[in-house]
Enzyme design. Structure first.
Site, mmCIF file in Angstrom:
data_model
loop_
_atom_site.group_PDB
_atom_site.id
_atom_site.type_symbol
_atom_site.label_atom_id
_atom_site.label_comp_id
_atom_site.label_asym_id
_atom_site.label_seq_id
_atom_site.Cartn_x
_atom_site.Cartn_y
_atom_site.Cartn_z
ATOM 1 N N ASP A 1 -9.292 -7.698 7.205
ATOM 2 C CA ASP A 1 -8.624 -7.138 6.329
ATOM 3 C C ASP A 1 -9.132 -6.517 5.620
ATOM 4 O OD1 ASP A 1 -5.444 -6.254 6.368
ATOM 5 O OD2 ASP A 1 -5.794 -6.190 4.980
ATOM 6 N N LYS B 1 -4.849 1.837 7.775
ATOM 7 C CA LYS B 1 -5.751 1.206 8.762
ATOM 8 C C LYS B 1 -5.531 -0.505 8.837
ATOM 9 C CE LYS B 1 -7.789 -1.812 6.606
ATOM 10 N NZ LYS B 1 -6.977 -2.866 5.530
ATOM 11 N N SER C 1 12.755 1.593 5.884
ATOM 12 C CA SER C 1 11.727 0.248 5.094
ATOM 13 C C SER C 1 13.203 -0.855 5.836
ATOM 14 C CB SER C 1 12.251 -0.107 3.782
ATOM 15 O OG SER C 1 12.277 -1.041 2.821
ATOM 16 N N ILE D 1 0.834 -1.183 -0.243
ATOM 17 C CA ILE D 1 -0.269 -0.137 0.205
ATOM 18 C C ILE D 1 0.855 1.389 0.174
ATOM 19 C CG2 ILE D 1 -0.527 0.228 2.645
ATOM 20 C CD1 ILE D 1 -3.138 0.725 -0.402
HETATM 21 P P1 NAP Z 1 2.534 -5.248 3.180
HETATM 22 O O1 NAP Z 1 3.083 -5.484 0.896
HETATM 23 O O2 NAP Z 1 3.087 -6.711 3.484
HETATM 24 O O3 NAP Z 1 3.881 -4.175 3.064
HETATM 25 C C1 NAP Z 1 4.073 -4.047 4.921
HETATM 26 C C2 NAP Z 1 5.142 -3.533 4.759
HETATM 27 O O4 NAP Z 1 5.456 -3.544 6.396
HETATM 28 C C3 NAP Z 1 5.994 -4.373 4.337
HETATM 29 O O5 NAP Z 1 6.988 -4.469 3.416
HETATM 30 C C4 NAP Z 1 7.270 -4.114 5.149
HETATM 31 O O6 NAP Z 1 7.925 -2.791 4.516
HETATM 32 C C5 NAP Z 1 6.838 -3.561 6.708
HETATM 33 N N1 NAP Z 1 6.775 -5.004 7.788
HETATM 34 C C6 NAP Z 1 6.936 -5.480 8.245
HETATM 35 N N2 NAP Z 1 6.767 -6.676 9.046
HETATM 36 C C7 NAP Z 1 7.730 -5.251 9.800
HETATM 37 C C8 NAP Z 1 7.451 -5.409 10.989
HETATM 38 N N3 NAP Z 1 7.380 -5.913 12.217
HETATM 39 N N4 NAP Z 1 8.122 -4.217 11.529
HETATM 40 C C9 NAP Z 1 8.608 -3.272 10.916
HETATM 41 N N5 NAP Z 1 7.583 -2.580 9.567
HETATM 42 C C10 NAP Z 1 7.269 -3.942 8.633
HETATM 43 O O7 NAP Z 1 1.432 -5.246 3.894
HETATM 44 P P2 NAP Z 1 0.115 -4.046 3.094
HETATM 45 O O8 NAP Z 1 -0.691 -4.985 2.332
HETATM 46 O O9 NAP Z 1 0.912 -2.954 2.984
HETATM 47 O O10 NAP Z 1 -0.623 -3.653 4.163
HETATM 48 C C11 NAP Z 1 -0.122 -2.661 5.283
HETATM 49 C C12 NAP Z 1 -1.435 -2.230 5.718
HETATM 50 O O11 NAP Z 1 -1.972 -1.566 4.882
HETATM 51 C C13 NAP Z 1 -2.038 -2.696 6.267
HETATM 52 O O12 NAP Z 1 -2.892 -2.670 7.322
HETATM 53 C C14 NAP Z 1 -3.448 -3.461 5.352
HETATM 54 O O13 NAP Z 1 -4.764 -3.446 5.787
HETATM 55 C C15 NAP Z 1 -3.232 -1.598 5.144
HETATM 56 N N6 NAP Z 1 -3.702 -1.155 3.923
HETATM 57 C C16 NAP Z 1 -3.633 -2.340 2.694
HETATM 58 C C17 NAP Z 1 -3.830 -2.291 1.379
HETATM 59 C C18 NAP Z 1 -3.586 -2.899 0.492
HETATM 60 O O14 NAP Z 1 -3.607 -2.868 -0.612
HETATM 61 N N7 NAP Z 1 -2.674 -3.965 -0.259
HETATM 62 C C19 NAP Z 1 -5.535 -1.188 1.109
HETATM 63 C C20 NAP Z 1 -4.957 -0.295 1.957
HETATM 64 C C21 NAP Z 1 -5.065 -0.508 3.121
HETATM 65 P P3 NAP Z 1 9.850 -3.016 4.793
HETATM 66 O O15 NAP Z 1 10.748 -4.055 4.310
HETATM 67 O O16 NAP Z 1 9.818 -1.896 4.042
HETATM 68 O O17 NAP Z 1 10.275 -2.208 6.417
#
Ligand code: NAP
Length: 312
Positions: free
Chosen positions: A169, A91, A36, A14
């Site tokens: 989620d 969120k 990151s 996101i």
């Molecule tokens: P994601 O692709 O898994 O990305 C999350 C990122 O957070 C990871 O790539 C990592 O990035 C970092 N991270 C992971 N574990 C961590 C830790 N223990 N401590 C610190 N940083 C950590 O997930 P996402 O889909 O972007 O979702 C993230 C949030 O956004 C969720 O709550 C989700 O509900 C919300 N969201 C997602 C979407 C969607 O379409 N995917 C839409 C709206 C909202 P680095 O390696 O760069 O640190």
């Protein structure tokens, strides 16, 4: 206009799809750094492995946007507030209600702005549905939020871990629209949560709601991650005067009695950052965790069912 120095924490899906490009084009913000764990960079900006290193190296960062999974948000938010930063949270706000409440109280103690975002609320069609229901009342409302987890969360194992929310989620996005448009207060009356035999979070959820409306409108939700083909992000409503409303495309479009009345390209994140700039200008917070409470209540009183194991 005061241009605020902002940093983004967690460069996952996101952050890359929305936060980075949207902040880049918003003149109210200057993106100065990112954090990151994997060392991902953006436009050659400084990248740090931890927020602590970033705060030390660039002390004049005004605000951070936290885009990590929810289970680590609380610690990262408290650390940011302690470092004197205003904070935008993706969120769902936090992994638990107590953590969310603590973030809000801590922001107040520190005199910082805290913004709990619910991106699906930032659609003109949602505001139009809210306005119609406020005038006409609601007789029934049915949420269908069904998508293929393999398409929308490929390889994101955290969604299946405790604190990862499972199908809540995406489901919490529907609940954020639900609480925004409903002219009454809803309560979880009953819920059925279906868990894959090898996973810790639900793949399917059915909820029936009661409400403060003495006429007892029929309110229900169906969240499912086993949908094949196109996703179905719909909310069907009937007003007390018999009009049929349908929010679709995740809340970006609205039809009334079969005629599309609002159809806008999705600009949820543009609106979120405009709202954040406004909150910062006014030194105000926006922290509504009602959608998270409904998820907590469904988890608290829901019946647990088990289905086939899930593997990617
Ligand atoms: P994601 O692709 O898994 O990305 C999350 C990122 O957070 C990871 O790539 C990592 O990035 C970092 N991270 C992971 N574990 C961590 C830790 N223990 N401590 C610190 N940083 C950590 O997930 P996402 O889909 O972007 O979702 C993230 C949030 O956004 C969720 O709550 C989700 O509900 C919300 N969201 C997602 C979407 C969607 O379409 N995917 C839409 C709206 C909202 P680095 O390696 O760069 O640190």
């Amino acid at each position: 206009m005061t241009r605020r120095k902002i940093a983004i924490i967690g460069l996952g899906k996101i952050a890359q799809d929305q936060h980075l490009p949207v902040v880049d084009k918003n003149p109210a913000f200057e993106l100065v750094a990112v954090t990151s764990q994997r060392g991902i960079t953006h436009r050659g900006l400084p990248t740090f492995k931890t927020p602590a290193e970033m705060y030390k190296a660039i002390p004049d960062i005004d605000a951070v946007a936290i885009c990590t999974p929810p289970d680590v948000r609380h610690a990262i938010a408290i650390e940011a507030l302690d470092a004197g930063k205003d904070v935008l949270l993706e969120k769902p706000t936090a992994a638990t209600l107590a953590e969310a409440a603590d973030i809000e109280a801590h922001a107040q103690r520190r005199g910082r702005v805290i913004f709990a975002t619910w991106h699906s609320q930032y659609n003109p069609a949602v505001e139009e549905a809210r306005s119609i229901l406020a005038g006409a009342g609601v007789k029934s409302l049915k949420i269908s939020w069904r998508e293929d987890v393999r398409k929308w969360h490929p390889g994101q194992d955290w969604v299946w871990e405790p604190g990862g929310f499972g199908v809540f989620d995406p489901g919490i996005n529907a609940l954020s629209i639900f609480v925004r448009i409903l002219p009454v207060t809803p309560f979880v009356k009953s819920a059925e949560l279906t868990y894959p035999a090898n996973r810790q979070t639900p793949i399917g959820v059915q909820i029936v709601f009661s409400s403060t409306d003495p006429d007892g409108p029929a309110l229900a939700a169906d969240f499912d991650w086993r949908e094949q083909g196109d996703e179905k992000w719909h909310i069907e409503m009937e007003t007390k005067s018999g009009h049929k409303l349908r929010l679709f495309r995740g809340g970006a479009s609205l039809s009334v009695d079969g005629n599309v009345t609002v159809e806008q390209p999705s600009e949820e994140y543009e609106r979120i950052y405009e709202r954040f700039a406004e909150l910062l200008d006014n030194r105000q917070s926006d922290f509504d965790i009602t959608p998270l409470r409904l998820v907590g209540d469904a988890m608290m009183i829901g019946k647990r069912l088990t289905t086939d194991a899930f593997d990617w």
